[in-house]
Design an enzyme around this catalytic site. Structure first.
Site, mmCIF file in Angstrom:
data_model
loop_
_atom_site.group_PDB
_atom_site.id
_atom_site.type_symbol
_atom_site.label_atom_id
_atom_site.label_comp_id
_atom_site.label_asym_id
_atom_site.label_seq_id
_atom_site.Cartn_x
_atom_site.Cartn_y
_atom_site.Cartn_z
ATOM 1 N N HIS A 228 10.637 6.339 -6.045
ATOM 2 C CA HIS A 228 10.916 5.426 -7.159
ATOM 3 C C HIS A 228 12.259 4.720 -6.917
ATOM 4 O O HIS A 228 12.299 3.623 -6.385
ATOM 5 C CB HIS A 228 10.901 6.243 -8.460
ATOM 6 N N HIS A 267 4.412 -2.518 -2.551
ATOM 7 C CA HIS A 267 4.639 -2.207 -3.965
ATOM 8 C C HIS A 267 3.297 -1.874 -4.594
ATOM 9 O O HIS A 267 2.281 -2.464 -4.238
ATOM 10 C CB HIS A 267 5.273 -3.412 -4.674
ATOM 11 N N ASP A 321 13.979 -3.645 -3.227
ATOM 12 C CA ASP A 321 14.914 -2.764 -2.531
ATOM 13 C C ASP A 321 15.351 -3.291 -1.170
ATOM 14 O O ASP A 321 16.301 -2.786 -0.591
ATOM 15 C CB ASP A 321 14.284 -1.374 -2.336
HETATM 16 N N1 COA Z 1 5.235 -0.091 5.660
HETATM 17 C C1 COA Z 1 4.131 -0.119 6.449
HETATM 18 N N2 COA Z 1 2.884 -0.187 5.950
HETATM 19 C C2 COA Z 1 2.743 -0.248 4.634
HETATM 20 C C3 COA Z 1 3.849 -0.230 3.763
HETATM 21 C C4 COA Z 1 5.132 -0.147 4.334
HETATM 22 N N3 COA Z 1 6.233 -0.122 3.583
HETATM 23 N N4 COA Z 1 3.424 -0.299 2.498
HETATM 24 C C5 COA Z 1 2.085 -0.338 2.545
HETATM 25 N N5 COA Z 1 1.684 -0.308 3.830
HETATM 26 C C6 COA Z 1 0.312 -0.302 4.316
HETATM 27 C C7 COA Z 1 -0.425 0.932 3.817
HETATM 28 O O1 COA Z 1 -0.260 2.009 4.698
HETATM 29 C C8 COA Z 1 -1.820 0.446 3.747
HETATM 30 O O2 COA Z 1 -2.347 0.434 5.073
HETATM 31 P P1 COA Z 1 -3.909 0.798 5.345
HETATM 32 O O3 COA Z 1 -4.671 -0.293 4.662
HETATM 33 O O4 COA Z 1 -3.994 0.762 6.822
HETATM 34 O O5 COA Z 1 -4.127 2.145 4.742
HETATM 35 C C9 COA Z 1 -1.671 -1.004 3.316
HETATM 36 O O6 COA Z 1 -0.382 -1.403 3.741
HETATM 37 C C10 COA Z 1 -1.811 -1.262 1.851
HETATM 38 O O7 COA Z 1 -0.944 -0.406 1.151
HETATM 39 P P2 COA Z 1 -1.086 -0.228 -0.418
HETATM 40 O O8 COA Z 1 -2.261 0.640 -0.709
HETATM 41 O O9 COA Z 1 -1.070 -1.558 -1.024
HETATM 42 O O10 COA Z 1 0.276 0.515 -0.804
HETATM 43 P P3 COA Z 1 0.451 1.578 -1.968
HETATM 44 O O11 COA Z 1 0.218 0.932 -3.267
HETATM 45 O O12 COA Z 1 -0.329 2.804 -1.673
HETATM 46 O O13 COA Z 1 1.968 1.979 -1.790
HETATM 47 C C11 COA Z 1 4.292 1.936 -1.874
HETATM 48 C C12 COA Z 1 3.009 1.290 -2.385
HETATM 49 C C13 COA Z 1 5.494 1.271 -2.559
HETATM 50 C C14 COA Z 1 4.320 3.456 -2.203
HETATM 51 C C15 COA Z 1 4.366 1.739 -0.366
HETATM 52 O O14 COA Z 1 4.262 0.356 -0.077
HETATM 53 C C16 COA Z 1 5.621 2.326 0.256
HETATM 54 O O15 COA Z 1 5.695 3.534 0.511
HETATM 55 N N6 COA Z 1 6.655 1.461 0.546
HETATM 56 C C17 COA Z 1 7.885 1.909 1.116
HETATM 57 C C18 COA Z 1 8.811 2.511 0.064
HETATM 58 C C19 COA Z 1 9.403 1.478 -0.854
HETATM 59 O O16 COA Z 1 9.925 0.456 -0.421
HETATM 60 N N7 COA Z 1 9.351 1.778 -2.152
HETATM 61 C C20 COA Z 1 9.955 0.945 -3.171
HETATM 62 C C21 COA Z 1 8.934 0.344 -4.065
HETATM 63 S S1 COA Z 1 9.764 -0.745 -5.195
#
Ligand code: COA
Length: 386
Positions: A228, A267, A321
């Site tokens: 978060h 996100h 972020d």
């Molecule tokens: N880096 C690399 N790949 C990413 C990614 C990232 N930061 N975020 C998403 N993806 C990939 C996923 O692995 C997924 O791949 P797949 O289709 O091969 O399985 C695809 O993109 C779609 O992801 P999605 O399902 O839309 O993401 P989510 O809703 O499950 O996750 C987060 C959202 C925020 C948890 C995730 O993007 C993340 O962990 N980001 C990094 C942490 C971060 O910056 N958090 C702050 C949020 S404000």
């Protein structure tokens, strides 16, 4: 829309994904349109024209203030910045290596024990507590920072804006107008953001009719987690690890090969560019130029370009972020204070949400999907074999 559904008909949603948990007029997070709106005002409009103080008024009253109303709130925020001397002493006895979010939570818990209105739950008293907590949280954050650095507590001033006073209490010297403005915009951008985890957690607590301090302690504790509030810290650590612009491509290639998540991207709601990110990117650029130190910004821009080429089609874009860490670093804020600073801004949104929820309170009490056995026989302990 029905207010409740029977167990047999209820759908299970892991992590409550896709579940609407409350009604609100405070913010709209439009994940496909890339829009963030507070009480009808697009975030870009607020970032360009408003101040954190005015946004606090907007969230607490759901409308823009008149001049006299803003002056009154500004005065209250300024005159409530001081924290009791015993709390300063307490903070200066916290373990030096404590996580700053633990320090914040403990200090807010202490204030809850000293505020004579803690248990008074009418809207007027709750608003007064919201103002007090918002005013004091920045003093607490700065006090803990000064203590860890082995420096004296810098008492708040009443002639500076909320943003300017925070930077003053952190560094012991008055910030320039540009740094103050940029930090003020950071506070605006982080003030409110829909039904995120910490807001939801605060609402669960307030829905039990526990007091507002308890709700904010819950919010702080929930924001602490790296899924978060902690991602901006990870972004700066990633930039430090990459180290140079030349290393960006090989580092990312390795990250892709090992399926590593790149911090500051993606996100749960935004499937396009996070509107807060474009504003912060511009400030990251400006501060990099001001400090004649473009490396982080150039590394960030290259990472962004490569990531969007690779993942843009999947809806993965830089989030709030990604550039905020660069901005904070140029404002002299250490990495492990990024999440506390998030709380310094978000306390306005948490409290506003709680005030709004209490207008039509309903105890949060979801169901769960029991998947264990039923009707097991009781075996006396001496007869149990495994
Ligand atoms: N880096 C690399 N790949 C990413 C990614 C990232 N930061 N975020 C998403 N993806 C990939 C996923 O692995 C997924 O791949 P797949 O289709 O091969 O399985 C695809 O993109 C779609 O992801 P999605 O399902 O839309 O993401 P989510 O809703 O499950 O996750 C987060 C959202 C925020 C948890 C995730 O993007 C993340 O962990 N980001 C990094 C942490 C971060 O910056 N958090 C702050 C949020 S404000």
């Amino acid at each position: 829309m029905p207010e409740a559904v029977k167990t047999a008909e209820a759908e299970f949603s892991k992590g409550l994904e896709g579940v609407i948990a409350a009604r609100s007029v405070l913010s709209l997070v439009d994940g496909t349109g890339g829009r963030l709106i507070y009480c009808g005002y697009p975030i870009q409009t607020l970032a360009q024209n408003s101040t954190f103080e005015e946004v606090c008024y907007l969230l607490w009253h759901k409308r823009m203030p008149l001049k006299t109303e803003l002056e009154e709130l500004d005065h209250l925020l300024k005159t409530n910045r001081e924290i009791p001397g015993e709390l300063v002493d307490l903070i200066y006895h916290f373990p030096r290596r404590a996580h700053p979010m633990d320090a914040l939570r403990t200090a807010i818990g202490y204030l809850g024990m000293t505020d004579p209105e803690t248990e008074t739950m009418n809207p007027e008293a709750n608003l007064r507590k919201a103002i007090r907590m918002t005013a004091k949280l920045s003093t607490i954050t700065a006090a803990f920072h000064r203590y860890r650095e082995g420096k004296e507590f810098v008492p708040p001033r009443t002639d500076l804006s909320h943003a300017g006073n925070f930077l003053y209490m952190m560094h012991g010297k008055q910030p320039d107008a540009e740094d103050t403005h940029i930090f003020d915009v950071c506070l605006i951008l982080h003030a409110e953001h829909g039904m995120n985890a910490s807001t939801f957690a605060s609402l669960v607590t307030i829905s039990t009719l526990a007091d507002l301090y308890s709700a904010i302690v819950t919010g702080i504790d929930t924001l602490k987690g790296p899924l978060h509030g902690g991602a901006n810290e990870q972004v700066m650590r990633m930039l430090q690890e990459i180290g140079s612009i030349e290393n960006v491509e090989p580092w990312l290639a390795n990250a892709f090969a090992t399926k590593k998540k790149i911090m500051g991207f993606g996100h749960r709601v935004y499937k396009t560019y996070d509107p807060r990110c474009s504003i912060l990117k511009e400030y990251a650029r400006r501060l990099s130029e001001k400090h004649n130190s473009m490396t982080w910004f150039e590394m960030g821009s290259l990472i962004e370009k490569i990531m969007i080429e690779r993942y843009g089609q999947k809806g993965v874009y830089p989030n709030v972020d990604f550039y905020s860490g660069i901005v904070y670093s140029f404002l002299g804020i250490p990495i492990d204070l990024f999440t506390p600073i998030f709380a310094v801004a978000r306390v306005s949104g948490w409290t506003a949400r709680c005030l709004e929820y209490l207008e039509d309170n309903r105890l949060f009490r979801p169901l769960d999907l029991y998947q264990g056995p039923e009707n097991l026989d009781y075996v006396p302990i001496e007869k149990r074999t495994s």
